[in-house]
Design a protein around this motif. Sequence first.
Motif, PDB file in Angstrom:
ATOM      1  N   LEU A  94       2.027   6.657  13.841  1.00 15.11           N
ATOM      2  CA  LEU A  94       2.134   7.929  13.114  1.00 15.11           C
ATOM      3  C   LEU A  94       1.174   8.953  13.697  1.00 15.11           C
ATOM      4  CD1 LEU A  94       2.339   6.594   9.446  1.00 15.11           C
ATOM      5  CD2 LEU A  94       4.204   7.296  10.947  1.00 15.11           C
ATOM      6  N   GLY A  95       0.080   8.465  14.273  1.00 15.66           N
ATOM      7  CA  GLY A  95      -0.942   9.362  14.806  1.00 15.66           C
ATOM      8  C   GLY A  95      -0.358  10.379  15.762  1.00 15.66           C
ATOM      9  N   GLN A  96       0.550   9.943  16.645  1.00 14.31           N
ATOM     10  CA  GLN A  96       1.118  10.886  17.631  1.00 14.31           C
ATOM     11  C   GLN A  96       2.011  11.911  16.944  1.00 14.31           C
ATOM     12  OE1 GLN A  96       2.430   8.002  16.959  1.00 14.31           O
ATOM     13  NE2 GLN A  96       4.501   7.739  17.697  1.00 14.31           N
ATOM     14  N   LEU A  97       2.677  11.505  15.864  1.00 12.89           N
ATOM     15  CA  LEU A  97       3.554  12.452  15.155  1.00 12.89           C
ATOM     16  C   LEU A  97       2.705  13.492  14.424  1.00 12.89           C
ATOM     17  CD1 LEU A  97       6.171   9.967  13.608  1.00 12.89           C
ATOM     18  CD2 LEU A  97       6.094  10.951  15.901  1.00 12.89           C
ATOM     19  N   ASP A 121       1.552   5.397   4.472  1.00 13.75           N
ATOM     20  CA  ASP A 121       2.151   6.720   4.691  1.00 13.75           C
ATOM     21  C   ASP A 121       3.661   6.646   4.480  1.00 13.75           C
ATOM     22  OD1 ASP A 121      -0.128   8.367   5.599  1.00 13.75           O
ATOM     23  OD2 ASP A 121      -0.213   6.967   7.263  1.00 13.75           O
ATOM     24  N   VAL A 122       4.267   5.606   5.048  1.00 13.43           N
ATOM     25  CA  VAL A 122       5.721   5.457   4.932  1.00 13.43           C
ATOM     26  C   VAL A 122       6.114   5.252   3.469  1.00 13.43           C
ATOM     27  CG1 VAL A 122       7.691   3.989   5.549  1.00 13.43           C
ATOM     28  CG2 VAL A 122       5.964   4.532   7.269  1.00 13.43           C
ATOM     29  N   ALA A 123       5.400   4.355   2.783  1.00 14.37           N
ATOM     30  CA  ALA A 123       5.757   4.030   1.399  1.00 14.37           C
ATOM     31  C   ALA A 123       5.534   5.213   0.462  1.00 14.37           C
ATOM     32  CB  ALA A 123       4.961   2.817   0.924  1.00 14.37           C
ATOM     33  N   GLY A 124       4.654   6.123   0.853  1.00  9.11           N
ATOM     34  CA  GLY A 124       4.398   7.291   0.010  1.00  9.11           C
ATOM     35  C   GLY A 124       5.280   8.479   0.355  1.00  9.11           C
ATOM     36  N   SER A 125       6.048   8.387   1.428  1.00 15.78           N
ATOM     37  CA  SER A 125       6.855   9.548   1.815  1.00 15.78           C
ATOM     38  C   SER A 125       8.352   9.255   1.957  1.00 15.78           C
ATOM     39  CB  SER A 125       6.319  10.166   3.110  1.00 15.78           C
ATOM     40  OG  SER A 125       6.235   9.201   4.131  1.00 15.78           O
ATOM     41  N   LEU A 126       8.730   8.086   2.485  1.00 17.78           N
ATOM     42  CA  LEU A 126      10.161   7.775   2.609  1.00 17.78           C
ATOM     43  C   LEU A 126      10.869   7.819   1.244  1.00 17.78           C
ATOM     44  CD1 LEU A 126      12.765   6.785   3.979  1.00 17.78           C
ATOM     45  CD2 LEU A 126      11.802   4.468   4.011  1.00 17.78           C
ATOM     46  N   ASP A 130       5.409  12.989   6.305  1.00 19.54           N
ATOM     47  CA  ASP A 130       5.622  13.973   5.249  1.00 19.54           C
ATOM     48  C   ASP A 130       5.115  15.331   5.728  1.00 19.54           C
ATOM     49  OD1 ASP A 130       5.493  15.606   2.998  1.00 19.54           O
ATOM     50  OD2 ASP A 130       5.218  13.887   1.662  1.00 19.54           O
ATOM     51  N   TYR A 131       6.060  16.235   6.000  1.00 16.53           N
ATOM     52  CA  TYR A 131       5.683  17.533   6.577  1.00 16.53           C
ATOM     53  C   TYR A 131       5.000  18.459   5.572  1.00 16.53           C
ATOM     54  CZ  TYR A 131       7.231  17.293  11.414  1.00 16.53           C
ATOM     55  OH  TYR A 131       7.314  16.995  12.754  1.00 16.53           O
ATOM     56  N   ASN A 132       4.988  18.058   4.302  1.00 19.48           N
ATOM     57  CA  ASN A 132       4.212  18.852   3.340  1.00 19.48           C
ATOM     58  C   ASN A 132       2.746  18.474   3.384  1.00 19.48           C
ATOM     59  OD1 ASN A 132       6.149  20.554   2.165  1.00 19.48           O
ATOM     60  ND2 ASN A 132       7.022  18.745   1.150  1.00 19.48           N
ATOM     61  N   ILE A 133       2.490  17.177   3.538  1.00 17.10           N
ATOM     62  CA  ILE A 133       1.090  16.724   3.609  1.00 17.10           C
ATOM     63  C   ILE A 133       0.487  17.088   4.961  1.00 17.10           C
ATOM     64  CG2 ILE A 133      -0.411  14.690   3.676  1.00 17.10           C
ATOM     65  CD1 ILE A 133       1.398  13.371   1.663  1.00 17.10           C
ATOM     66  N   TRP A 134       1.215  16.742   6.022  1.00 16.42           N
ATOM     67  CA  TRP A 134       0.706  16.997   7.372  1.00 16.42           C
ATOM     68  C   TRP A 134       1.199  18.357   7.830  1.00 16.42           C
ATOM     69  CZ3 TRP A 134      -2.956  13.651   8.111  1.00 16.42           C
ATOM     70  CH2 TRP A 134      -2.850  12.366   7.597  1.00 16.42           C
ATOM     71  N   GLU A 146       0.849  -1.193   0.000  1.00 12.58           N
ATOM     72  CA  GLU A 146       0.000   0.000   0.000  1.00 12.58           C
ATOM     73  C   GLU A 146       0.883   1.241   0.000  1.00 12.58           C
ATOM     74  OE1 GLU A 146      -1.870   0.718   4.140  1.00 12.58           O
ATOM     75  OE2 GLU A 146      -2.032  -1.438   3.885  1.00 12.58           O
ATOM     76  N   VAL A 147       0.426   2.267  -0.711  1.00 11.57           N
ATOM     77  CA  VAL A 147       1.211   3.490  -0.882  1.00 11.57           C
ATOM     78  C   VAL A 147       0.245   4.679  -0.959  1.00 11.57           C
ATOM     79  CG1 VAL A 147       2.871   4.716  -2.372  1.00 11.57           C
ATOM     80  CG2 VAL A 147       2.903   2.200  -2.307  1.00 11.57           C
ATOM     81  N   VAL A 148       0.465   5.676  -0.118  1.00 11.32           N
ATOM     82  CA  VAL A 148      -0.287   6.940  -0.241  1.00 11.32           C
ATOM     83  C   VAL A 148       0.221   7.663  -1.493  1.00 11.32           C
ATOM     84  CG1 VAL A 148      -0.392   9.270   0.763  1.00 11.32           C
ATOM     85  CG2 VAL A 148      -0.837   7.283   2.199  1.00 11.32           C
ATOM     86  N   PRO A 149      -0.582   8.200  -2.378  1.00 12.60           N
ATOM     87  CA  PRO A 149      -2.025   8.434  -2.249  1.00 12.60           C
ATOM     88  C   PRO A 149      -2.894   7.400  -2.990  1.00 12.60           C
ATOM     89  CG  PRO A 149      -1.170   9.743  -4.044  1.00 12.60           C
ATOM     90  CD  PRO A 149      -0.020   8.913  -3.541  1.00 12.60           C
TER      91      PRO A 149
END
Length: 460
Positions: free
Chosen positions: A364-367, A21-26, A232-236, A9-12
């Motif tokens: 990731l929720g806490q981050l 989330d990791v696969a779409g941002s790392l 990803d600090y651009n998305i979040w 799985e990969v965002v988006p």
Amino acid sequence: MKVAFISSEVVPFAKTGGLADVAGSLPLALEKLGIEVKIIMPKYKTVKVKADKTIIGRNVEVLFVENEKYFGRDKLYGDRFGDYPDNIERFSYFSKACLELLKKINFKANIIHCNDWQSSLIPVYLKTIYKNDIFFAGVKSILTIHNLSYQGMFDKSQFTKTGLGWDLFTVRGLEFFDRVNILKGGILFSDAVTTVSPTYAKEIQTKELGCGLEGILEQRANDLYGILNGIDYNIWNPKKDKNIAKKYDANSIKDKCVNKEDLQKISGLKVDKNIPLIGMISRLADQKGFDLVAAIIGDLLKTKVQFIVLGTGDNKYHILLEKIARLYPAKSSINLKFDAMLAQKIYAGADIFLMPSRFEPCGLGQLICLRYGTVPVARLTGGLQDTIQEFDANTKSGNGFTFSDYSSAGLLSAIKRALALYRDRAAWQKLATRTMGYDFSWESSAKEYADLYDKFAGNK
Ligand code: ADP
């Protein structure tokens, strides 16, 4: 350095949890470090791209493995009543298709970076079926475990679906108490194993959190690394988030309450910025601590608070949360679905964010909530332990409220400490502003992955 990044799985394009989330941002952070990354994932029904590939980031190619029979379904792995029965077939197919695809497009990766059980057969195939394939000569495989409790276990009769010989169905191979264990294969056959936080890397070598694989993880301890996830600090980013009612940052945190009132309004709660709003966004799974929440929610909702949940998953938690919705209609908003937009509104609008996990590989929720100035209440386990520290009013240190023992009393006491501080509005706002200053972007963690690639592949 060339890396093939394999993820189910990969965002988006498709997401059930943090892996996406990791696969779409790392990979985007790795690209910034000069690494050539290609991502491969299945083409599920949810993937709206028409072509067989697309680009994310500056120039990270995402390649899709197509197969209508295996991936043309509504969900990724199964529905609330259980997993799809042919998952072993689906992901054996996917794993082999990834290797064939790399050959077809002639992408000579130095590293094949696999993630979770769904791509754990790749390291096994590389060292067996593809052992003498000159195309893969010298390639190294790294497996990242995002959650050890999902191992891809199947009945022995399904083993032939992997295409592997019975000589691998042994204690030193993929056999696990007379069943097939795909993740175990990945752990044994990959060149390095990583997991998503330093604390979880230690915890999975213990009986308590090793899920039966602690022995082989200990065996691989020299090649086992804990690298904290980033986001990803651009998305979040509450300053840029198009899904929230009013954008804000640490300098304009007062505007956060516009988002709170918007959230109260859209979720049918009383609109009042002085009522503390507690949020939770989570897969509904045993891991996430809903039994603790269920034990305290009655007492909690007798006080001046509101509670909003967004989640989907196990049927038993759907039933439990539906009951909470019936008992406390005025003070709770229970949303049993997957909804990325509502998630952003909750991160921005809630005051307090709950993560009472039984275990948490990274979380990731806490981050994300820290980024939005929403204060976490978390149990100190795994990645939560690596990222959340108890707030100390004297030293003005810490970024949340924490508890150690997995108990409802511990959770309630942490929430009560948070609510007590909330009453001191100035102090609360200071804490919320400070949480926004923490940096959990990918920058430093991506460097750790890059170093690991260099170590294992040599800088070809
Ligand atoms: P896990 O990977 O165990 O599910 P994480 O905390 O690592 O947990 O990541 C969860 C991610 O999924 C977060 O980005 C969270 O916001 C998101 N998420 C979980 N449930 C939902 C939901 N029902 N709707 C929208 N987003 C969700």
